[in-house]
Design an enzyme around this catalytic site. Structure first.
Site, mmCIF file in Angstrom:
data_model
loop_
_atom_site.group_PDB
_atom_site.id
_atom_site.type_symbol
_atom_site.label_atom_id
_atom_site.label_comp_id
_atom_site.label_asym_id
_atom_site.label_seq_id
_atom_site.Cartn_x
_atom_site.Cartn_y
_atom_site.Cartn_z
ATOM 1 N N TYR A 1 -16.091 5.497 15.097
ATOM 2 C CA TYR A 1 -14.764 4.995 14.717
ATOM 3 C C TYR A 1 -14.310 3.902 15.691
ATOM 4 O O TYR A 1 -14.436 2.718 15.380
ATOM 5 C CB TYR A 1 -13.726 6.125 14.636
ATOM 6 C CG TYR A 1 -12.534 5.698 13.803
ATOM 7 C CD1 TYR A 1 -12.420 6.068 12.476
ATOM 8 C CD2 TYR A 1 -11.551 4.865 14.330
ATOM 9 C CE1 TYR A 1 -11.358 5.626 11.683
ATOM 10 C CE2 TYR A 1 -10.487 4.414 13.557
ATOM 11 C CZ TYR A 1 -10.398 4.800 12.251
ATOM 12 O OH TYR A 1 -9.346 4.338 11.481
ATOM 13 N N GLY B 1 0.846 -1.189 0.000
ATOM 14 C CA GLY B 1 0.000 0.000 0.000
ATOM 15 C C GLY B 1 0.884 1.242 0.000
ATOM 16 O O GLY B 1 0.839 2.057 0.915
ATOM 17 N N ALA B 2 1.710 1.364 -1.062
ATOM 18 C CA ALA B 2 2.834 2.307 -1.042
ATOM 19 C C ALA B 2 2.615 3.585 -1.843
ATOM 20 O O ALA B 2 3.534 4.376 -1.972
ATOM 21 C CB ALA B 2 4.085 1.603 -1.587
ATOM 22 N N LEU C 1 -5.579 12.724 9.772
ATOM 23 C CA LEU C 1 -5.140 13.571 8.665
ATOM 24 C C LEU C 1 -6.097 13.401 7.490
ATOM 25 O O LEU C 1 -6.880 12.457 7.426
ATOM 26 C CB LEU C 1 -3.725 13.187 8.223
ATOM 27 C CG LEU C 1 -2.584 13.619 9.139
ATOM 28 C CD1 LEU C 1 -1.271 12.998 8.678
ATOM 29 C CD2 LEU C 1 -2.449 15.136 9.168
ATOM 30 N N TYR D 1 -5.956 3.994 14.036
ATOM 31 C CA TYR D 1 -6.376 5.295 14.571
ATOM 32 C C TYR D 1 -7.312 5.033 15.742
ATOM 33 O O TYR D 1 -8.082 4.062 15.731
ATOM 34 C CB TYR D 1 -7.075 6.122 13.493
ATOM 35 C CG TYR D 1 -7.510 7.493 13.986
ATOM 36 C CD1 TYR D 1 -6.555 8.450 14.322
ATOM 37 C CD2 TYR D 1 -8.854 7.808 14.139
ATOM 38 C CE1 TYR D 1 -6.930 9.690 14.806
ATOM 39 C CE2 TYR D 1 -9.240 9.056 14.609
ATOM 40 C CZ TYR D 1 -8.275 10.002 14.946
ATOM 41 O OH TYR D 1 -8.654 11.232 15.434
ATOM 42 N N LYS E 1 -10.226 -2.622 13.499
ATOM 43 C CA LYS E 1 -8.939 -2.203 14.054
ATOM 44 C C LYS E 1 -8.566 -3.021 15.286
ATOM 45 O O LYS E 1 -7.381 -3.300 15.521
ATOM 46 C CB LYS E 1 -8.975 -0.705 14.381
ATOM 47 C CG LYS E 1 -9.099 0.204 13.164
ATOM 48 C CD LYS E 1 -7.947 0.035 12.190
ATOM 49 C CE LYS E 1 -8.008 1.038 11.042
ATOM 50 N NZ LYS E 1 -6.931 0.838 10.058
ATOM 51 N N THR F 1 -6.852 11.996 4.354
ATOM 52 C CA THR F 1 -6.447 10.920 3.452
ATOM 53 C C THR F 1 -7.677 10.499 2.662
ATOM 54 O O THR F 1 -8.798 10.894 2.985
ATOM 55 C CB THR F 1 -5.908 9.701 4.222
ATOM 56 O OG1 THR F 1 -6.976 9.145 5.009
ATOM 57 C CG2 THR F 1 -4.752 10.086 5.134
ATOM 58 N N ASP G 1 -3.652 -6.319 -7.033
ATOM 59 C CA ASP G 1 -4.448 -6.497 -5.830
ATOM 60 C C ASP G 1 -3.626 -7.185 -4.739
ATOM 61 O O ASP G 1 -3.352 -8.382 -4.813
ATOM 62 C CB ASP G 1 -5.691 -7.328 -6.174
ATOM 63 C CG ASP G 1 -6.620 -7.538 -4.988
ATOM 64 O OD1 ASP G 1 -6.319 -7.018 -3.892
ATOM 65 O OD2 ASP G 1 -7.648 -8.221 -5.164
ATOM 66 N N ALA G 2 -3.266 -6.430 -3.731
ATOM 67 C CA ALA G 2 -2.413 -6.966 -2.655
ATOM 68 C C ALA G 2 -3.087 -8.085 -1.874
ATOM 69 O O ALA G 2 -2.412 -8.859 -1.193
ATOM 70 C CB ALA G 2 -2.001 -5.846 -1.701
#
Length: 394
Positions: A233, A47-48, A269, A223, A242, A271, A110-111
């Site tokens: 979240y 995911g770079a 942030l 997060y 998460k 994104t 597709d990773a």
């Protein structure tokens, strides 16, 4: 062609090659100005191409001097359609890395798939032998497993619905939004997409292929945020995923000899993921205002440099009681959160421009796609067919 931003929903359907290049160069310049970091000489970033993943790759390359192999899922330009921002970011990064004598290659696909895992392992064996750091920074709305089953994630609460303020960033209208609770199936599907299952699959595949150095480190990103975002979240469907991700870090450490798994809890942030979550853009806009006023605001590159230099690539990484690395420590400072809480209570449509950093939010949003970068002439024709060097070779 002349490329202008075209906004649809919470994404921009165009991206600017020169603007993306300028953004990558700006991040590289920042890292070059910082003290060097010891460790991590051969790095795989899954995911770079944007956000925290791109900033991780830049930090490892330019602070550690690391060879980096990136896995992305991006589209090249086609006809009059621009490439994705991640494609242009990756092209620019490789060009800069090669210019500066750094190994940088990329695998596009597709990773989640077995095929991309195999390609990645083959590339590591061919060029690097083994890697000593694996960064897992995937943010995908859906996942198709090796068995061919496709799961989709949802942005919902759990248990009961939740109502709070949100903002329409185009109109500046502050209104209330109600998020419905997710079903058990939706929660399970979200965990399948955004939890730690695929991260662990990657580490298992890399370990089995013997391409992980003894003492290798792997990190995934998470997060937590303040109480006002917890219902949708931390305690929502994403939060359930998460939690699974956090548990996976411990499983990796326990089950794979010579590999240490960590979670880095990062700052809120702008994104491509966060823009899609109701309530969060308004919170981020207020947070930006407060943190900039206190002189402690960071973007992706500042966060990731600090993570690697001060917290992850050190002899004894500092973790909290839950074993998490906290790079959100400045965001969660009591004085910062107290100010955010007070402004949250007061904000409405009339005072939003004064209370929140709406301009800063939009600037970060546009810059994700290569727009609003200083020094770039957006009225000029640009070549949209930009190759990624290593993909051209393969």
């Amino acid at each position: 062609m002349v490329v202008q931003p075209k906004i649809r929903g919470f994404i921009c359907t165009t991206s600017h090659p020169e603007g993306c290049k300028a953004n990558v160069e700006r991040q590289i310049a920042y890292v070059k100005q910082q003290p060097k970091t010891q460790g991590a000489k051969k790095v795989l970033v899954i995911g770079a191409s944007a956000g925290y993943g791109l900033a991780s790759r830049i930090s490892c390359a330019y602070s550690c001097g690391a060879a980096t192999l990136g896995v992305i899922f991006d589209k090249p330009a086609s006809g009059s359609r621009t490439a994705t921002a991640g494609w242009y970011n990756t092209a620019a990064f490789e060009q800069c890395a090669h210019r500066d004598g750094l190994y940088a290659k990329t695998i596009n696909g597709d990773a989640f798939s077995l095929e991309i895992k195999r390609q990645t392992i083959d590339q590591i064996k061919k060029d690097l032998g083994k890697v000593d750091l694996v960064v897992y920074s995937l943010a995908a709305p859906r996942r198709t497993t090796a068995e061919g089953v496709t799961y989709s994630s949802v942005l919902k609460t759990t248990g009961e619905q939740y109502t709070n303020k949100t903002i329409d960033l185009r109109s500046g209208q502050v209104t209330e939004v109600t998020l419905p609770p997710a079903t058990e199936q939706e929660i399970e599907d979200t965990v399948k997409v955004m939890g730690g299952e695929d991260w662990k699959d990657w580490i298992a595949a890399l370990k089995q292929a013997d391409v992980l150095e003894q003492g290798a480190v792997t990190v995934a990103y998470s997060y937590i945020g303040p109480e006002l975002t917890h219902p949708m979240y931390l305690n929502g469907s994403i939060g359930q995923a998460k939690r699974h991700l956090h548990a996976t870090a411990q499983e990796i450490t326990q089950e794979f000899d010579g590999v240490k798994g960590y979670i880095s809890v990062n700052k809120a942030l702008v994104t491509q993921s966060s823009t899609a979550i109701p309530i969060v853009p308004l919170y981020i806009s207020i947070l930006y205002q407060v943190m900039k006023r206190h002189g402690c605001h960071e973007g992706c590159i500042e966060q990731m440099y600090r993570l690697f230099h001060e917290k992850l690539l050190v002899d004894c990484p500092p973790v909290d009681a839950q074993g998490l690395i906290r790079v959100d420590d400045w965001e969660m400072r009591p004085d910062i959160q107290s100010e955010v809480d007070e402004l949250w209570k007061d904000i409405d449509t009339e005072n939003a421009e004064q209370i929140a950093d709406i301009k800063g939010y939009w600037e970060d949003f546009y810059q994700m796609f290569g727009f609003s970068m200083s020094g770039v002439d957006y009225e000029q024709d640009v070549e949209i067919n930009v190759p990624i060097p290593s993909l051209q070779e393969s």
